[in-house]
Design a protein around this motif. Structure first.
Motif, PDB file in Angstrom:
ATOM      1  N   ASP A 379       0.814  -1.215   0.000  1.00 16.71           N
ATOM      2  CA  ASP A 379       0.000   0.000   0.000  1.00 16.71           C
ATOM      3  C   ASP A 379       0.845   1.262   0.000  1.00 16.71           C
ATOM      4  OD1 ASP A 379      -2.414  -1.427   0.025  1.00 16.71           O
ATOM      5  OD2 ASP A 379      -2.303  -1.664   2.207  1.00 16.71           O
ATOM      6  N   SER A 380       2.155   1.108  -0.062  1.00 18.48           N
ATOM      7  CA  SER A 380       3.040   2.274  -0.099  1.00 18.48           C
ATOM      8  C   SER A 380       4.147   1.997  -1.110  1.00 18.48           C
ATOM      9  CB  SER A 380       3.584   2.574   1.293  1.00 18.48           C
ATOM     10  OG  SER A 380       4.287   1.454   1.810  1.00 18.48           O
ATOM     11  N   TYR A 381       5.389   2.178  -0.706  1.00 17.91           N
ATOM     12  CA  TYR A 381       6.513   1.925  -1.608  1.00 17.91           C
ATOM     13  C   TYR A 381       7.671   1.332  -0.800  1.00 17.91           C
ATOM     14  CZ  TYR A 381       3.849   5.295  -4.344  1.00 17.91           C
ATOM     15  OH  TYR A 381       2.837   5.950  -4.997  1.00 17.91           O
ATOM     16  N   VAL A 382       8.560   0.651  -1.499  1.00 16.78           N
ATOM     17  CA  VAL A 382       9.775   0.147  -0.855  1.00 16.78           C
ATOM     18  C   VAL A 382      10.593   1.349  -0.372  1.00 16.78           C
ATOM     19  CG1 VAL A 382      11.933  -1.095  -1.248  1.00 16.78           C
ATOM     20  CG2 VAL A 382       9.813  -1.936  -2.265  1.00 16.78           C
ATOM     21  N   PRO A 383      11.039   1.356   0.879  1.00 13.97           N
ATOM     22  CA  PRO A 383      11.793   2.515   1.401  1.00 13.97           C
ATOM     23  C   PRO A 383      13.049   2.777   0.578  1.00 13.97           C
ATOM     24  CG  PRO A 383      11.150   1.043   3.182  1.00 13.97           C
ATOM     25  CD  PRO A 383      10.825   0.319   1.905  1.00 13.97           C
ATOM     26  N   LEU A 384      13.358   4.043   0.427  1.00 12.01           N
ATOM     27  CA  LEU A 384      14.549   4.419  -0.335  1.00 12.01           C
ATOM     28  C   LEU A 384      15.821   3.884   0.312  1.00 12.01           C
ATOM     29  CD1 LEU A 384      13.692   8.130  -1.280  1.00 12.01           C
ATOM     30  CD2 LEU A 384      13.341   6.054  -2.633  1.00 12.01           C
ATOM     31  N   GLU A 385      15.776   3.703   1.630  1.00  8.58           N
ATOM     32  CA  GLU A 385      16.973   3.192   2.312  1.00  8.58           C
ATOM     33  C   GLU A 385      17.377   1.814   1.792  1.00  8.58           C
ATOM     34  OE1 GLU A 385      14.309   4.317   3.720  1.00  8.58           O
ATOM     35  OE2 GLU A 385      14.817   5.963   5.097  1.00  8.58           O
ATOM     36  N   ARG A 386      16.391   1.015   1.418  1.00 11.21           N
ATOM     37  CA  ARG A 386      16.709  -0.333   0.947  1.00 11.21           C
ATOM     38  C   ARG A 386      17.505  -0.282  -0.361  1.00 11.21           C
ATOM     39  NH1 ARG A 386      12.342  -5.191   0.592  1.00 11.21           N
ATOM     40  NH2 ARG A 386      12.438  -4.845   2.842  1.00 11.21           N
ATOM     41  N   TYR A 387      17.167   0.646  -1.258  1.00 10.34           N
ATOM     42  CA  TYR A 387      17.929   0.786  -2.498  1.00 10.34           C
ATOM     43  C   TYR A 387      19.384   1.167  -2.178  1.00 10.34           C
ATOM     44  CZ  TYR A 387      13.367   1.099  -4.883  1.00 10.34           C
ATOM     45  OH  TYR A 387      12.107   0.863  -5.357  1.00 10.34           O
ATOM     46  N   GLY A 388      19.543   2.153  -1.277  1.00  7.38           N
ATOM     47  CA  GLY A 388      20.893   2.595  -0.941  1.00  7.38           C
ATOM     48  C   GLY A 388      21.713   1.505  -0.273  1.00  7.38           C
ATOM     49  N   GLU A 389      21.100   0.759   0.624  1.00  6.05           N
ATOM     50  CA  GLU A 389      21.822  -0.326   1.293  1.00  6.05           C
ATOM     51  C   GLU A 389      22.259  -1.400   0.311  1.00  6.05           C
ATOM     52  OE1 GLU A 389      19.155  -1.671   4.242  1.00  6.05           O
ATOM     53  OE2 GLU A 389      19.390   0.088   5.556  1.00  6.05           O
ATOM     54  N   MET A 390      21.375  -1.741  -0.636  1.00  6.70           N
ATOM     55  CA  MET A 390      21.740  -2.750  -1.626  1.00  6.70           C
ATOM     56  C   MET A 390      22.885  -2.264  -2.504  1.00  6.70           C
ATOM     57  SD  MET A 390      21.424  -5.723  -2.796  1.00  6.70           S
ATOM     58  CE  MET A 390      19.965  -6.267  -1.887  1.00  6.70           C
ATOM     59  N   ALA A 391      22.882  -0.978  -2.868  1.00 11.33           N
ATOM     60  CA  ALA A 391      23.972  -0.438  -3.683  1.00 11.33           C
ATOM     61  C   ALA A 391      25.300  -0.522  -2.938  1.00 11.33           C
ATOM     62  CB  ALA A 391      23.664   1.008  -4.071  1.00 11.33           C
ATOM     63  N   ARG A 392      25.296  -0.197  -1.651  1.00  8.61           N
ATOM     64  CA  ARG A 392      26.536  -0.292  -0.860  1.00  8.61           C
ATOM     65  C   ARG A 392      26.997  -1.744  -0.716  1.00  8.61           C
ATOM     66  NH1 ARG A 392      23.898   4.012   1.770  1.00  8.61           N
ATOM     67  NH2 ARG A 392      22.824   2.598   3.244  1.00  8.61           N
ATOM     68  N   ASP A 393      26.070  -2.661  -0.564  1.00  6.70           N
ATOM     69  CA  ASP A 393      26.451  -4.080  -0.482  1.00  6.70           C
ATOM     70  C   ASP A 393      27.099  -4.549  -1.774  1.00  6.70           C
ATOM     71  OD1 ASP A 393      25.481  -4.220   2.065  1.00  6.70           O
ATOM     72  OD2 ASP A 393      23.562  -5.129   1.517  1.00  6.70           O
ATOM     73  N   LEU A 394      26.577  -4.084  -2.904  1.00  6.58           N
ATOM     74  CA  LEU A 394      27.154  -4.479  -4.194  1.00  6.58           C
ATOM     75  C   LEU A 394      28.585  -3.948  -4.321  1.00  6.58           C
ATOM     76  CD1 LEU A 394      24.108  -3.908  -6.582  1.00  6.58           C
ATOM     77  CD2 LEU A 394      25.073  -6.097  -5.862  1.00  6.58           C
ATOM     78  N   LEU A 395      28.823  -2.714  -3.880  1.00  8.56           N
ATOM     79  CA  LEU A 395      30.176  -2.163  -3.930  1.00  8.56           C
ATOM     80  C   LEU A 395      31.113  -2.962  -3.037  1.00  8.56           C
ATOM     81  CD1 LEU A 395      29.552   1.711  -3.858  1.00  8.56           C
ATOM     82  CD2 LEU A 395      30.404   0.340  -5.768  1.00  8.56           C
ATOM     83  N   HIS A 396      30.650  -3.314  -1.855  1.00 11.83           N
ATOM     84  CA  HIS A 396      31.500  -4.056  -0.926  1.00 11.83           C
ATOM     85  C   HIS A 396      31.844  -5.443  -1.484  1.00 11.83           C
ATOM     86  CE1 HIS A 396      33.174  -5.359   2.887  1.00 11.83           C
ATOM     87  NE2 HIS A 396      32.402  -6.439   2.843  1.00 11.83           N
ATOM     88  N   LYS A 397      30.861  -6.134  -2.052  1.00  8.64           N
ATOM     89  CA  LYS A 397      31.121  -7.465  -2.597  1.00  8.64           C
ATOM     90  C   LYS A 397      32.058  -7.411  -3.789  1.00  8.64           C
ATOM     91  CE  LYS A 397      26.692  -9.473  -1.169  1.00  8.64           C
ATOM     92  NZ  LYS A 397      25.399 -10.025  -1.649  1.00  8.64           N
ATOM     93  N   THR A 398      31.962  -6.342  -4.558  1.00 12.54           N
ATOM     94  CA  THR A 398      32.781  -6.251  -5.768  1.00 12.54           C
ATOM     95  C   THR A 398      34.235  -5.927  -5.447  1.00 12.54           C
ATOM     96  OG1 THR A 398      30.852  -5.510  -7.032  1.00 12.54           O
ATOM     97  CG2 THR A 398      33.022  -5.097  -7.992  1.00 12.54           C
ATOM     98  N   PHE A 399      34.462  -5.017  -4.517  1.00 12.92           N
ATOM     99  CA  PHE A 399      35.827  -4.516  -4.294  1.00 12.92           C
ATOM    100  C   PHE A 399      36.470  -5.047  -3.025  1.00 12.92           C
ATOM    101  CE2 PHE A 399      33.832  -1.040  -6.833  1.00 12.92           C
ATOM    102  CZ  PHE A 399      34.591  -1.229  -7.977  1.00 12.92           C
ATOM    103  N   ASN A 400      35.757  -5.854  -2.271  1.00 11.37           N
ATOM    104  CA  ASN A 400      36.377  -6.441  -1.078  1.00 11.37           C
ATOM    105  C   ASN A 400      37.368  -7.534  -1.493  1.00 11.37           C
ATOM    106  OD1 ASN A 400      36.868  -6.946   1.623  1.00 11.37           O
ATOM    107  ND2 ASN A 400      35.255  -8.517   1.739  1.00 11.37           N
ATOM    108  N   GLY A 401      38.616  -7.358  -1.115  1.00 16.56           N
ATOM    109  CA  GLY A 401      39.652  -8.321  -1.464  1.00 16.56           C
ATOM    110  C   GLY A 401      40.359  -8.042  -2.760  1.00 16.56           C
ATOM    111  N   THR A 402      40.067  -6.918  -3.418  1.00 14.65           N
ATOM    112  CA  THR A 402      40.727  -6.593  -4.686  1.00 14.65           C
ATOM    113  C   THR A 402      41.732  -5.458  -4.535  1.00 14.65           C
ATOM    114  OG1 THR A 402      38.990  -4.995  -5.310  1.00 14.65           O
ATOM    115  CG2 THR A 402      38.671  -7.306  -5.964  1.00 14.65           C
ATOM    116  N   GLY A 403      41.855  -4.922  -3.314  1.00 18.93           N
ATOM    117  CA  GLY A 403      42.782  -3.824  -3.092  1.00 18.93           C
ATOM    118  C   GLY A 403      44.156  -4.310  -2.669  1.00 18.93           C
ATOM    119  N   PRO A 404      44.985  -3.387  -2.199  1.00 18.34           N
ATOM    120  CA  PRO A 404      46.332  -3.771  -1.727  1.00 18.34           C
ATOM    121  C   PRO A 404      46.248  -4.752  -0.570  1.00 18.34           C
ATOM    122  CG  PRO A 404      46.137  -1.390  -2.026  1.00 18.34           C
ATOM    123  CD  PRO A 404      44.757  -1.945  -2.161  1.00 18.34           C
ATOM    124  N   ASP A 405      47.127  -5.741  -0.597  1.00 20.72           N
ATOM    125  CA  ASP A 405      47.194  -6.782   0.445  1.00 20.72           C
ATOM    126  C   ASP A 405      45.848  -7.480   0.616  1.00 20.72           C
ATOM    127  OD1 ASP A 405      49.852  -6.060   0.943  1.00 20.72           O
ATOM    128  OD2 ASP A 405      49.219  -4.503   2.356  1.00 20.72           O
TER     129      ASP A 405
END
Length: 574
Positions: A379-405
């Motif tokens: 009856d409403s909409y998916v909270p905007l926070e959920r979109y932002g959290e998912m975007a941050r999770d995608l960044l973390h999964k992609t670049f975690n372990g690909t940096g120095p050391d």
């Protein structure tokens, strides 16, 4: 053996021996009562009675079927081999009709008067399909000489008693248009058709025409049907045409380049039938969705050997074929999208020797009259926070372990972008996405708050209307869409839907075109520039973006992420 005994005789087929010439005994031999009737006599009586019952049953059934023919058939001028069943004239409205040959063999066809406006009203196409099923079942009963329950047929079931329109015209059963072989322009507007060409092309052997007409104001469903219909036509070997004569958004070429045209011309309009599906010239529109893309379509093309979303791959591939062939924006919009995609990509690049660049994460947010599937937000909409959290999770999964050391690649994360597209202008100003980039800035749909803020604060100067700014409060509402460009006396709010059959003014088409172009460019930028997409599968735009990313990137590599419950990608909604 004698010659008489060796000859073939029918004596053994006689039920009882001839009567004895001797006189009957006054007293039965051995004290037994003489039988009055033999068992064979009773058997013969039962067989005779059964035969009479069967004959009467078929006779009564035949009479009943003959009487019911007049309910579905109409008469026509005498044909060479067939004649119409029932009254004296063809009806002046589209309907299936029943025909029979001189031997009493019955078939059926569809009569659309050649003078009928094209395309027909959507409800007429839906009625034709419903009536076709009734008449097809009736004719099948006539051939079976009995009424029987009809089983569920497959998507490519061919009715042996259906006669195509062109064949019916050859037999003189349907009148056909005058000057059928000429290149005179017909009703409707088939995109890309050249009616003034000196080279007369033959009519296509088989074809599919997609009619861009729907009572749904949204563009997403229309695009998904259009792409899937094109892929289906290619799979069936049909030539494909698009008609935009009554599209609510105006002309197809205002948004896209003309579709690829076959080396043949479209058939006469009255030969385009919404069903049966095996008709030579098929017409597809929103009104025929349950027949063209309904349960039988899914049963035919879903892969039964796979599980979950992988069952949908054949249907996904059809939509993908339509996207690749048809989604070519008009020249001005195409140039802007190409430049915008290059600009966003450039902003994610890192100087060597950095091993990888940043990501472009697209976020598609649909509000307005489209609500999520998930129960708690329906009856409403998916909270905007959920979109932002998912975007941050995608960044973390992609670049975690690909940096120095083997640590986190912070440089690539900092270089990554969030690109947002939404029908709700307030989303761009929200705390979650005020720092994000818009998918495109060529046409902005602004809310009343934004419009008020842009007005001059002093003096009596009157602010002129800007083409690229349309007041759009809270998202896309169909009622608001139909009210664009209408007189102010017509309510223009999301709760009250105006009459969609009223003729749209030039101003209305101009505003609708702006809304449509903004939607198309949003999709184009997100589909071409982003590495990951976050959206709600309840929105058709979200499903379109998966098709634009491709099966490998969207599904296999999980680049397409749904935040609206545990639902999966599906194609055309019916």
């Amino acid at each position: 053996m004698s010659s008489t005994s060796s000859r073939f005789s029918f004596n053994h087929l006689i039920s009882s021996p001839p009567p004895s010439p001797g006189l009957p005994a006054l007293i039965p031999r051995h004290g037994k009562i003489a039988p009055t009737r033999s068992k064979r006599t009773y058997l013969r009586g039962v067989l005779w009675l059964l035969g009479v019952v069967v004959i009467l049953y078929f006779g009564v059934s035949r009479i009943q079927l003959d009487h019911s023919v007049k309910q579905v058939g109409w008469a026509n001028h005498a044909g060479d081999e067939y004649e119409m069943v029932g009254d004296s004239e063809l009806p002046d409205f589209p309907t299936p009709v029943v025909v029979t040959d001189k031997r009493g063999r019955t078939k059926w066809t569809v009569s659309i008067p050649p003078g009928s406006a094209f395309p027909l009203e959507p409800y007429l196409y839906a009625e034709i399909c419903t009536q076709n099923m009734e008449v097809a079942n009736h004719v099948a009963d006539m051939h079976a000489h009995m009424h029987r329950p009809h089983s569920h047929y497959g998507y490519y079931h061919v009715d042996p008693y259906f006669m195509d329109v062109a064949e019916a015209e050859e037999h003189g059963l349907l009148p056909g248009p005058k000057g059928k072989t000429s290149m005179k322009a017909q009703d409707g507007s088939v995109v890309g058709e050249y009616v003034d060409s000196l080279i007369v092309q033959d009519v296509c052997e088989t074809s599919m025409t997609f009619v861009l007409e729907t009572s749904d104001a949204g563009l997403g469903k229309t695009l998904m049907m259009l792409w899937t219909a094109y892929g289906l036509a290619q799979k069936e070997g049909r030539s494909f045409f698009v008609d935009d004569s009554r599209w609510a958004y105006g002309k197809y070429t205002s948004f896209f380049r003309p579709p690829p045209m076959p080396t043949c011309r479209p058939p006469p309009r009255h030969e385009m039938l919404p069903c049966p599906h095996h008709a030579r010239h098929l017409l597809v529109s929103a009104a025929t969705t349950p027949h063209t893309f309904g349960g039988a379509f899914n049963e035919e093309y879903e892969d039964p050997r796979k599980m979950e979303v992988y069952r949908q791959k054949p249907i996904f591939d059809m939509a993908r074929a339509g996207y690749e062939a048809l989604f070519h924006l008009a020249d001005a919009d195409r140039t802007y999208v190409d430049n915008r995609v290059a600009e966003l990509r450039l902003r994610t690049l890192l100087e060597p020797p950095e091993p990888e660049n940043g990501l472009v994460i697209g976020i598609h947010i649909r509000h307005g009259d489209r609500h999520p599937y998930e129960f708690q937000y329906r009856d409403s909409y998916v909270p905007l926070e959920r979109y932002g959290e998912m975007a941050r999770d995608l960044l973390h999964k992609t670049f975690n372990g690909t940096g120095p050391d083997n640590g986190e690649n912070m440089a690539a994360e900092m270089r990554s972008l969030l690109v947002v597209a939404s029908d709700d202008p307030d989303v761009y100003e929200s705390d979650e996405f005020s720092h994000a980039s818009r998918a495109q800035e060529q046409i902005r749909l602004a809310s009343k708050t934004t419009l008020s803020a842009s007005q001059p604060t002093g003096g009596s100067a009157i602010r002129k209307f800007v083409d690229e700014t349309v007041g759009w409060e809270g998202g896309f509402f169909s009622g608001m869409f139909w009210s664009l460009g209408k007189p102010s006396s017509i309510p223009a709010n999301a709760m009250e839907t105006p009459e969609t059959k009223l003729a749209a003014t030039e101003e209305a088409f101009r505003l609708r075109e702006l809304v449509g172009r903004a939607y198309m460019m949003d999709l184009a930028v997100l589909g071409e520039a982003t590495d990951r997409i976050v959206c709600t599968v309840s929105s058709m735009g979200c499903k379109l973006l998966a098709v634009m990313m491709g099966w490998e990137n969207a599904v296999v590599k999980e680049g397409w992420v749904n935040v609206d419950g545990d639902f999966e990608w599906r194609g055309v909604s019916w």
